[in-house]
Design a protein around this motif. Structure first.
Motif, PDB file in Angstrom:
ATOM      1  N   ILE A  18     -37.368 -33.837  35.556  1.00 41.87           N
ATOM      2  CA  ILE A  18     -37.933 -33.890  34.707  1.00 41.87           C
ATOM      3  C   ILE A  18     -39.477 -35.736  35.046  1.00 41.87           C
ATOM      4  N   VAL A  19     -38.296 -35.961  36.053  1.00 42.00           N
ATOM      5  CA  VAL A  19     -39.028 -36.825  36.857  1.00 42.00           C
ATOM      6  C   VAL A  19     -39.648 -36.793  37.431  1.00 42.00           C
ATOM      7  N   ARG A  20     -39.535 -35.414  38.282  1.00 42.67           N
ATOM      8  CA  ARG A  20     -40.178 -34.595  39.035  1.00 42.67           C
ATOM      9  C   ARG A  20     -41.466 -34.539  38.789  1.00 42.67           C
ATOM     10  N   LEU A  21     -41.393 -33.441  37.110  1.00 43.11           N
ATOM     11  CA  LEU A  21     -42.714 -32.965  36.803  1.00 43.11           C
ATOM     12  C   LEU A  21     -43.828 -34.007  36.028  1.00 43.11           C
ATOM     13  N   GLU A  22     -43.277 -35.271  35.468  1.00 44.78           N
ATOM     14  CA  GLU A  22     -43.718 -36.483  34.940  1.00 44.78           C
ATOM     15  C   GLU A  22     -44.313 -37.434  36.022  1.00 44.78           C
ATOM     16  N   ALA A  23     -43.744 -37.350  37.761  1.00 48.00           N
ATOM     17  CA  ALA A  23     -44.793 -37.896  38.778  1.00 48.00           C
ATOM     18  C   ALA A  23     -45.429 -36.629  39.280  1.00 48.00           C
ATOM     19  N   GLU A  24     -45.551 -35.907  39.013  1.00 47.34           N
ATOM     20  CA  GLU A  24     -46.218 -34.371  39.526  1.00 47.34           C
ATOM     21  C   GLU A  24     -48.100 -34.816  38.652  1.00 47.34           C
ATOM     22  N   GLY A  25     -48.075 -35.276  37.205  1.00 47.90           N
ATOM     23  CA  GLY A  25     -48.487 -35.154  36.151  1.00 47.90           C
ATOM     24  C   GLY A  25     -48.421 -33.871  34.894  1.00 47.90           C
ATOM     25  N   LYS A  26     -47.288 -33.164  35.059  1.00 47.51           N
ATOM     26  CA  LYS A  26     -46.945 -31.558  34.436  1.00 47.51           C
ATOM     27  C   LYS A  26     -46.435 -32.485  32.819  1.00 47.51           C
ATOM     28  N   LEU A  27     -46.270 -33.560  32.655  1.00 50.53           N
ATOM     29  CA  LEU A  27     -46.491 -33.357  31.041  1.00 50.53           C
ATOM     30  C   LEU A  27     -47.437 -33.531  29.720  1.00 50.53           C
ATOM     31  N   PRO A  28     -47.430 -32.762  29.456  1.00 48.75           N
ATOM     32  CA  PRO A  28     -47.879 -33.037  28.320  1.00 48.75           C
ATOM     33  C   PRO A  28     -48.805 -34.540  28.034  1.00 48.75           C
ATOM     34  N   GLN A  29     -49.683 -34.400  27.403  1.00 47.04           N
ATOM     35  CA  GLN A  29     -50.626 -35.567  27.360  1.00 47.04           C
ATOM     36  C   GLN A  29     -49.969 -36.228  26.258  1.00 47.04           C
ATOM     37  N   GLY A  30     -50.132 -37.377  25.762  1.00 45.77           N
ATOM     38  CA  GLY A  30     -49.376 -37.654  24.796  1.00 45.77           C
ATOM     39  C   GLY A  30     -47.245 -38.021  24.711  1.00 45.77           C
ATOM     40  N   PHE A  31     -46.871 -37.135  25.855  1.00 39.77           N
ATOM     41  CA  PHE A  31     -45.587 -36.540  25.695  1.00 39.77           C
ATOM     42  C   PHE A  31     -44.685 -37.615  26.001  1.00 39.77           C
ATOM     43  N   ASP A  32     -44.123 -38.627  24.962  1.00 39.38           N
ATOM     44  CA  ASP A  32     -43.672 -39.989  24.786  1.00 39.38           C
ATOM     45  C   ASP A  32     -42.301 -39.357  24.946  1.00 39.38           C
ATOM     46  N   LEU A  33     -41.712 -39.640  27.142  1.00 42.54           N
ATOM     47  CA  LEU A  33     -40.130 -39.203  27.123  1.00 42.54           C
ATOM     48  C   LEU A  33     -39.284 -40.456  26.765  1.00 42.54           C
ATOM     49  N   GLU A  34     -39.400 -41.731  26.066  1.00 41.02           N
ATOM     50  CA  GLU A  34     -38.426 -41.763  25.778  1.00 41.02           C
ATOM     51  C   GLU A  34     -38.182 -41.768  24.961  1.00 41.02           C
ATOM     52  N   ALA A  35     -39.507 -41.396  23.276  1.00 42.22           N
ATOM     53  CA  ALA A  35     -38.937 -41.395  22.007  1.00 42.22           C
ATOM     54  C   ALA A  35     -37.877 -39.184  22.268  1.00 42.22           C
ATOM     55  N   ALA A  36     -38.565 -38.642  23.378  1.00 40.79           N
ATOM     56  CA  ALA A  36     -38.064 -37.503  23.377  1.00 40.79           C
ATOM     57  C   ALA A  36     -36.492 -36.868  23.704  1.00 40.79           C
ATOM     58  N   CYS A  37     -35.576 -38.568  24.510  1.00 43.85           N
ATOM     59  CA  CYS A  37     -34.594 -38.283  24.945  1.00 43.85           C
ATOM     60  C   CYS A  37     -33.329 -39.050  24.430  1.00 43.85           C
ATOM     61  N   ASN A  38     -34.413 -39.598  23.098  1.00 45.02           N
ATOM     62  CA  ASN A  38     -33.839 -40.360  21.881  1.00 45.02           C
ATOM     63  C   ASN A  38     -33.835 -39.459  20.674  1.00 45.02           C
ATOM     64  N   ASP A  39     -34.365 -38.204  21.149  1.00 46.08           N
ATOM     65  CA  ASP A  39     -34.677 -37.128  19.588  1.00 46.08           C
ATOM     66  C   ASP A  39     -33.592 -36.156  19.762  1.00 46.08           C
ATOM     67  N   ASP A  40     -31.657 -35.949  19.586  1.00 42.20           N
ATOM     68  CA  ASP A  40     -31.405 -34.310  19.258  1.00 42.20           C
ATOM     69  C   ASP A  40     -31.844 -33.503  19.510  1.00 42.20           C
ATOM     70  N   ARG A  41     -33.428 -33.470  18.565  1.00 44.39           N
ATOM     71  CA  ARG A  41     -33.923 -32.285  19.236  1.00 44.39           C
ATOM     72  C   ARG A  41     -34.038 -31.821  20.984  1.00 44.39           C
ATOM     73  N   PHE A  42     -34.321 -32.754  21.694  1.00 35.44           N
ATOM     74  CA  PHE A  42     -35.060 -32.138  22.274  1.00 35.44           C
ATOM     75  C   PHE A  42     -33.804 -32.018  23.421  1.00 35.44           C
ATOM     76  N   ILE A  43     -32.781 -33.108  22.341  1.00 37.41           N
ATOM     77  CA  ILE A  43     -31.091 -32.474  23.625  1.00 37.41           C
ATOM     78  C   ILE A  43     -30.624 -31.137  23.830  1.00 37.41           C
ATOM     79  N   GLU A  44     -31.442 -30.734  22.430  1.00 38.88           N
ATOM     80  CA  GLU A  44     -31.153 -29.252  21.912  1.00 38.88           C
ATOM     81  C   GLU A  44     -31.096 -28.279  22.904  1.00 38.88           C
ATOM     82  N   LEU A  45     -33.127 -28.020  22.795  1.00 38.17           N
ATOM     83  CA  LEU A  45     -33.712 -27.516  23.850  1.00 38.17           C
ATOM     84  C   LEU A  45     -33.409 -27.459  25.320  1.00 38.17           C
TER      85      LEU A  45
END
Length: 120
Positions: A18-45
């Motif tokens: 995930i850190v590599r994807l973020e460094a390469e700018g491959k995360l979707p626009q507006g993607f909040d990584l911190e909020a996603a990591c605190n969401d159980d649904r993201f962990i399931e995915l």
């Protein structure tokens, strides 16, 4: 030593990806990584998919949820606007297309008769 690190923290590789994807700018626009990591649904995915796929699916699900919420708000706003419209003071009732000649006063009957004569 590397194997013991992987046993200690099985999510380390996922985090590094995930850190590599973020460094390469491959995360979707507006993607909040911190909020996603605190969401159980993201962990399931993340448990079901590769990190990039999990991020894309999570972002799409969040966008769809936001679109549904925006649509609900718009419908509520329209309903509120409709409630503000003036309402008829008398209830709507069906009006007969035919004249009720028996309930007419003699004057109204003569007036109708004269209109029909003049219409010919």
């Amino acid at each position: 030593m590397k194997d013991t690190m992987m046993e200690e923290n099985p999510y380390r590789a996922v985090g590094e990806e995930i850190v590599r994807l973020e460094a390469e700018g491959k995360l979707p626009q507006g993607f909040d990584l911190e909020a996603a990591c605190n969401d159980d649904r993201f962990i399931e995915l993340l448990e079901e998919l590769e990190p990039y796929g999990a991020i894309r699916v999570y972002a799409a699900e969040r966008a769809a949820e936001m679109a549904r919420e925006a649509a609900r708000e718009e419908l509520n706003r329209e309903a509120m606007d409709r409630r503000k419209l003036p309402r008829p003071t008398r209830p709507n009732r069906l009006l007969s297309a035919e004249e009720d000649y028996t309930a007419m006063s003699p004057e109204a009957f003569r007036a109708l008769e004269n209109r029909l004569r003049n219409h010919k």
